[in-house]
Design a protein around this motif. Structure first.
Motif, PDB file in Angstrom:
ATOM      1  N   PRO A  20       0.846  -1.202   0.000  1.00 52.27           N
ATOM      2  CA  PRO A  20       0.000   0.000   0.000  1.00 52.27           C
ATOM      3  C   PRO A  20       0.880   1.250   0.000  1.00 52.27           C
ATOM      4  CG  PRO A  20      -0.713  -1.560   1.689  1.00 52.27           C
ATOM      5  CD  PRO A  20       0.564  -2.096   1.129  1.00 52.27           C
ATOM      6  N   ARG A  24       2.905   6.356  -3.809  1.00 54.10           N
ATOM      7  CA  ARG A  24       2.401   7.668  -3.355  1.00 54.10           C
ATOM      8  C   ARG A  24       3.307   8.816  -3.797  1.00 54.10           C
ATOM      9  NH1 ARG A  24       2.588  10.134   1.872  1.00 54.10           N
ATOM     10  NH2 ARG A  24       3.600   8.244   2.622  1.00 54.10           N
ATOM     11  N   SER A  29      -1.749   6.006  -7.346  1.00 52.54           N
ATOM     12  CA  SER A  29      -2.582   5.527  -6.231  1.00 52.54           C
ATOM     13  C   SER A  29      -2.636   3.998  -6.215  1.00 52.54           C
ATOM     14  CB  SER A  29      -4.002   6.077  -6.372  1.00 52.54           C
ATOM     15  OG  SER A  29      -4.609   5.515  -7.529  1.00 52.54           O
ATOM     16  N   ASP A  30      -3.011   3.460  -5.047  1.00 52.39           N
ATOM     17  CA  ASP A  30      -3.197   2.009  -4.922  1.00 52.39           C
ATOM     18  C   ASP A  30      -4.235   1.518  -5.937  1.00 52.39           C
ATOM     19  OD1 ASP A  30      -1.398   2.076  -2.875  1.00 52.39           O
ATOM     20  OD2 ASP A  30      -2.888   1.842  -1.260  1.00 52.39           O
ATOM     21  N   GLU A  31      -5.285   2.332  -6.145  1.00 51.81           N
ATOM     22  CA  GLU A  31      -6.353   1.920  -7.067  1.00 51.81           C
ATOM     23  C   GLU A  31      -5.808   1.700  -8.478  1.00 51.81           C
ATOM     24  OE1 GLU A  31      -6.663   4.591  -4.952  1.00 51.81           O
ATOM     25  OE2 GLU A  31      -7.781   3.356  -3.523  1.00 51.81           O
ATOM     26  N   GLU A  32      -4.864   2.563  -8.882  1.00 46.97           N
ATOM     27  CA  GLU A  32      -4.316   2.401 -10.238  1.00 46.97           C
ATOM     28  C   GLU A  32      -3.566   1.079 -10.382  1.00 46.97           C
ATOM     29  OE1 GLU A  32      -2.794   6.419 -12.040  1.00 46.97           O
ATOM     30  OE2 GLU A  32      -2.909   6.649  -9.851  1.00 46.97           O
ATOM     31  N   TYR A  33      -2.819   0.698  -9.332  1.00 43.45           N
ATOM     32  CA  TYR A  33      -2.142  -0.605  -9.383  1.00 43.45           C
ATOM     33  C   TYR A  33      -3.162  -1.731  -9.449  1.00 43.45           C
ATOM     34  CZ  TYR A  33       2.409   1.477  -8.251  1.00 43.45           C
ATOM     35  OH  TYR A  33       3.569   2.197  -8.281  1.00 43.45           O
ATOM     36  N   ALA A  34      -4.206  -1.606  -8.621  1.00 47.32           N
ATOM     37  CA  ALA A  34      -5.218  -2.667  -8.578  1.00 47.32           C
ATOM     38  C   ALA A  34      -5.909  -2.799  -9.945  1.00 47.32           C
ATOM     39  CB  ALA A  34      -6.228  -2.372  -7.472  1.00 47.32           C
ATOM     40  N   GLU A  35      -6.253  -1.647 -10.534  1.00 50.12           N
ATOM     41  CA  GLU A  35      -6.909  -1.685 -11.855  1.00 50.12           C
ATOM     42  C   GLU A  35      -6.001  -2.319 -12.906  1.00 50.12           C
ATOM     43  OE1 GLU A  35      -8.089   2.325 -12.766  1.00 50.12           O
ATOM     44  OE2 GLU A  35      -9.395   2.338 -10.987  1.00 50.12           O
TER      45      GLU A  35
END
Ligand code: NAD
Length: 363
Positions: A20, A24, A29-35
């Motif tokens: 996590p 930064r 963002s974390d969301e971009e990695y997840a996507e």
């Protein structure tokens, strides 16, 4: 790692886990990695076959990894003796990005070059930003404004990029480097090579050699008039495995005119300019002296993108496919690039200069 390259690793058959907040400071963002297909996980290290980072791991982190895990990061072995020993003792296979051999097959994995490119550009922009006058010539109805005079010392990857950037901004650029090939490279960027009546200093692998103190003193003496005239001085000189050469004394900076700017990219590794401080702007005589600290991180987007691509290319080289097309992380220890970058494996230090420094000569 950057989100846009996660897919390259998953396509090779890897699962990618990211800590996590890993992105930064690079505004990712974390969301971009997840996507992009990565798992964002506090326990990203657990079960990892390969741990990839920019900076070397903490010693404690390294000790906690199971034997046989591989690590890929910058790993300045001279400054990270404790970590190298921890990697050896924990049975980790550690790879240092700065040890990737500079052969043409490895150009796409050359993180020293990609980060030097970012740093060199940044140095020129910092100089232009700090200098309270124009870089370019301006011919206006109110008269002509002369261009700024920029001197660059050290014309390796970073220096050449600083030269190219200062030229694009319109400055008159002069540059000096101890290597024989440098004058031509400087001229090809549209700058004027400074010719000093000194022998060139070529070491192995296209790098510079260390100067004797006599030669260093003579070089400083011959460079002094060029530096006194410069509005901005950018220094990028380095010799592999050594502290940065001291090219400019305090006295030489004191000869510069009011408003002069000095940018010392080597401040962190000993400094090319006497009195420069990494991460700070100090005043010497009339000049503001900016000391670089982790300069690529000041342009985190491009620095991360280029570094991630270097790492993906290295991991791709280290990935083998079996007859059924199933991929695994299986670096070929006989491959020149793999062997060159490897610091420790199977409880041994394989990088010979590091081994000699930490374990001494063989009995
Ligand atoms: P570097 O960071 O080790 O040093 C920066 C520059 O400082 C070098 O050009 C060096 O000659 C210069 N220098 C050292 N002592 C000096 C002194 N006393 N006065 C003035 N300048 C001094 O170098 P680098 O940027 O990593 O590049 C070094 C060489 O490697 C260059 O010839 C470059 O073209 C070559 N290179 C090859 C490849 C490749 O083949 N893949 C990749 C990158 C760089």
């Amino acid at each position: 790692m950057v989100p846009e390259l996660v897919g390259k690793l998953t396509a090779l058959g890897y699962d990618v886990a990211v800590e996590p907040d890993a992105g930064r400071h690079a505004l990712i963002s974390d969301e971009e990695y997840a996507e992009a297909g990565a798992v964002v996980d506090d326990a990203a290290f657990d079960g990892a076959d390969v741990v990839v980072s920019v900076q070397p791991l903490d010693v404690e982190r390294a000790r906690a990894l199971p034997a046989g895990t591989s690590t890929i990061s910058f790993l300045p072995t001279g400054a990270e003796a404790d970590l190298v020993l921890a990697c050896r003792d924990a049975g980790l296979t550690s790879y240092a990005m700065e040890l990737v051999p500079r052969i043409s097959r490895a150009q796409s994995m050359d993180a020293l070059s990609s980060q030097a490119l970012v740093a060199g550009y940044r140095c020129a922009i910092v100089a232009a930003g700090m200098l309270r006058r124009f870089f370019p010539l301006n011919m206006t109805a109110a008269g002509t404004v002369q261009p700024a005079e920029v001197v660059v010392l050290g014309a390796g990857v970073a220096g050449l990029q600083a030269i190219a950037t200062a030229k694009r901004l319109g400055a008159v650029v002069r540059a000096y480097d101890v290597r024989a090939a440098a004058a031509e490279e400087i001229a090809s960027m549209g700058a004027k090579p400074i010719h000093l009546d000194l022998e060139t200093l070529e070491g192995s692998g296209g790098y510079a050699r260390e100067m004797t103190e006599d030669r260093a003193a003579r070089q400083r003496e011959l460079l002094a008039p060029y530096i006194a005239k410069a509005d901005a001085l950018i220094t990028t000189a380095a010799v592999p495995g050594r502290a940065a050469p001291m090219l400019v004394t305090r006295e030489m900076v004191e000869q510069m005119s009011a408003g002069a700017v000095v940018v010392d990219l080597a401040a962190e590794t000993g400094g090319n300019v006497e009195g420069s401080v990494a991460g700070e702007v100090v005043r010497i005589g009339n000049a503001q002296v900016w000391g670089g600290r982790n300069v690529p991180s000041q342009m985190p987007g491009p620095a991360s993108r280029l570094y991630a691509q270097n790492v993906v290319n290295l991991v791709t080289l280290m990935t083998a496919q079996d007859d059924e097309g199933v991929a695994s992380f299986a670096p070929d220890p006989d491959d020149e690039i793999v062997a060159g970058a490897c610091v420790t494996r199977d409880g041994e230090i394989l990088h010979e200069p590091t081994r000699q420094a930490l374990e001494g000569e063989p009995a």
